[in-house]
Scaffold this active site. Structure first.
Site, short mmCIF file in Angstrom:
data_model
loop_
_atom_site.label_atom_id
_atom_site.label_comp_id
_atom_site.label_asym_id
_atom_site.label_seq_id
_atom_site.Cartn_x
_atom_site.Cartn_y
_atom_site.Cartn_z
CG PHE A 229 -17.74 76.09 78.96
CD1 PHE A 229 -18.61 75.59 78.02
CD2 PHE A 229 -18.23 76.93 79.95
CE1 PHE A 229 -19.97 75.90 78.06
CE2 PHE A 229 -19.59 77.25 80.00
CZ PHE A 229 -20.45 76.73 79.05
CG ASP A 338 -13.69 83.00 79.37
OD1 ASP A 338 -14.09 83.64 80.36
OD2 ASP A 338 -14.32 82.06 78.86
CE LYS A 369 -19.52 81.47 86.09
NZ LYS A 369 -20.66 80.57 86.29
CB THR A 393 -33.02 96.16 75.59
OG1 THR A 393 -33.68 95.74 74.39
CG2 THR A 393 -33.92 97.12 76.34
#
Length: 517
Positions: A229, A338, A369, A393
């Site tokens: 995931f 990841d 996290k 932005t």
């Protein structure tokens, strides 16, 4: 009252330094300082009088009546099926979360593994109340175009101070998914630069890319693993294979998916069998590289979690990750790790991949996290060569990097990595004791540091355990098909582990006696 005094002096200095001339503006600012005085005093009183609870205290089942009422009301505006309970964040403290019904729970899930120092830590308040942080919050910079003057301090002193070895670049992003998505983009750009031999893109490449056509939009692929995931945006989602509700109804590219090793625990007792499993998976990775090259969709990058979190806290040995890195290098591909859940000390090292003794650093390391800000580190080879290629932005939120500075300082000053290693060993030994006591209920205790998990004998039993443990005062998480995952703060102690283990034991004993297991 030290915090309140510090806040007031900081803001008084800030006002003087700005030489405010306009009377109306000065009046408004004076009113703001008065409000800040009141707030700072309440914060000081909260920090001074609200020490961490000595243990859980439950008034209702969870979710309680107030949580349910709030959930029903919110359901008029949005889907609320993912909500567990509503939190009273003012009353939560340290390792304990307090819900709106007044239930005090030891939190071993900590906002899905994202609270490094727990609830309402005084260092975070002190950092928040400084003029530097306040200014960053009030004037959220469009960092890609108008970065603040102190951005060099933020990057050099904070982010790059914890960069994995060999990684010279850092980019902040809004969340873990954004980090993965933009990590994919820097990999694609570097891969295509190599194919072009470093030359500038042609006009044909530029114009065709706008229409999603070759040669500007090449048919590249990313290799990922089953049960992975990596996020919910389209590129990250294409590499995610954990649960159907992440992906149903969304068009995603047909990219290669390899088997992640299914290891047997304890690892030290199953070395030969696990090595055979990892060799099989590595062979599949190599085969997929060849298959997709023949299809004209070469693998530009591999993305893998050091521990597959959402997919079930699945581990692999250093041998496997070393093999994945080798295959990537042999094929001119890039390796992205990841570390969204595993980074910032949860495994006893700042980065989980430091357990793997890799030949060199990965090419990209994504974080979020516990790092408070999303983002990714990268090697110099992957640095974008043109402006606006990695851009939005705000490019994340630099005020969060300022907050991260306090976390990193606390990790170093309190030796929290060694602390997590020690407490993690203690916690896992306690879990192994329970596994031996209830072998028909629990299996496969595993973990690095306090990043721990175990399997229940069925998904129904897992869900019952998580619910019953919660109703006795400990909040934990679920993952995979039948796994229970633990994600405590970096300040989690042995005394907290004892509270959890005792409650867990009582729940397992009740289940065993009820079901005659």
């Amino acid at each position: 009252m030290a915090l309140r005094t510090h806040v007031l002096r900081s803001w008084e200095g800030l006002l003087k330094s700005r030489h405010i001339q306009q009377v109306s503006l000065a009046q408004r600012l004076h009113q703001g300082v008065n409000l800040l005085q009141q707030h700072a005093q309440s914060v000081d009183e909260h920090v001074a009088t609200s020490e961490e609870p000595v243990g859980p205290y439950m008034k209702t089942y969870v979710p309680g009546p107030r949580s349910n009422a709030m959930k029903n009301k919110l359901a008029n505006a949005q889907n609320t099926d993912s909500i567990h309970f509503f939190v009273d964040y003012d009353k939560s403290k340290g390792n304990y979360v307090v819900d709106v019904d007044g239930n005090v729970m030891l939190d071993l899930f900590t906002q899905i593994s994202s609270l490094p120092l727990g609830y309402n830590h005084h260092k975070m308040f002190e950092t928040l109340m400084t003029p530097k942080t306040m200014t960053a919050f009030v004037n959220r910079a469009a960092t890609g175009s108008y970065p603040p003057a102190d951005i060099l301090d933020n990057f050099v002193d904070v982010l790059l101070s914890v960069a994995p070895r060999g990684m010279t670049g850092a980019q902040t992003m809004g969340c873990g998914t954004c980090a993965i998505e933009n990590g994919q983009k820097v990999i694609c750009m570097a891969y295509q630069r190599k194919l072009r031999g470093g030359r500038e893109p042609t006009e044909e490449e530029k114009s065709s890319s706008v229409l999603n056509q070759a040669p500007g939009s090449p048919k590249l692929s990313f290799l990922s693993f089953n049960n992975a995931f990596h996020g919910r945006s389209m590129g990250a989602l294409a590499m995610s294979h954990a649960k159907w509700f992440h992906k149903l109804d969304f068009p995603v590219p047909d990219w290669p998916v390899a088997e992640f090793p299914r290891l047997k625990y304890p690892l030290e007792e199953n070395v030969q069998e696990n090595r055979k499993e990892e060799l099989k998976c590595l062979e599949q990775v190599e085969d997929l590289f060849h298959k997709y090259a023949q299809r004209g969709e070469p693998v530009a990058g591999i993305c893998v979690e050091p521990i597959q979190a959402e997919g079930g806290d699945n581990h692999a040995t250093p041998y496997f990750f070393q093999g994945v890195q080798r295959i990537a290098k042999e094929n001119g591909s890039y390796l992205m790790l990841d570390e969204v859940q595993t980074g910032c000390g949860a495994t006893g090292k700042f980065w989980a991949h430091q357990h793997f003794d890799l030949e060199e650093s990965p090419d990209v390391v994504a974080f979020s996290k516990k790092m408070l800000s999303g983002g990714f580190f990268y090697k110099d080879e992957l640095k974008p060569r043109e402006g606006y290629r990695i851009y939005n932005t705000w490019m994340g939120d630099l005020s969060r990097v300022v907050m991260l500075e306090a976390v990193i300082k606390e990790i170093k000053e309190q030796d929290l990595l060694d602390h997590v290693t020690d407490v993690g060993r203690y916690l896992q030994n306690g879990l192994l004791t329970l596994q031996n006591r209830y072998p028909n209920i629990l299996s496969n205790v595993r973990g690095l540091g306090t990043f721990c998990a175990m399997d229940a004998s069925s998904v129904q039993l897992r869900d019952k355990i998580v619910t019953e443990v919660k109703n006795k005062g400990v909040n934990t998480g679920a993952c995979g098909s039948a796994s229970i995952r633990l994600r405590p703060t970096l300040l989690f102690q042995r005394k907290h582990a004892d509270i959890y283990l005792n409650i867990f034991d009582s729940v397992l004993a009740d289940i065993q006696s009820t079901k005659g297991i």
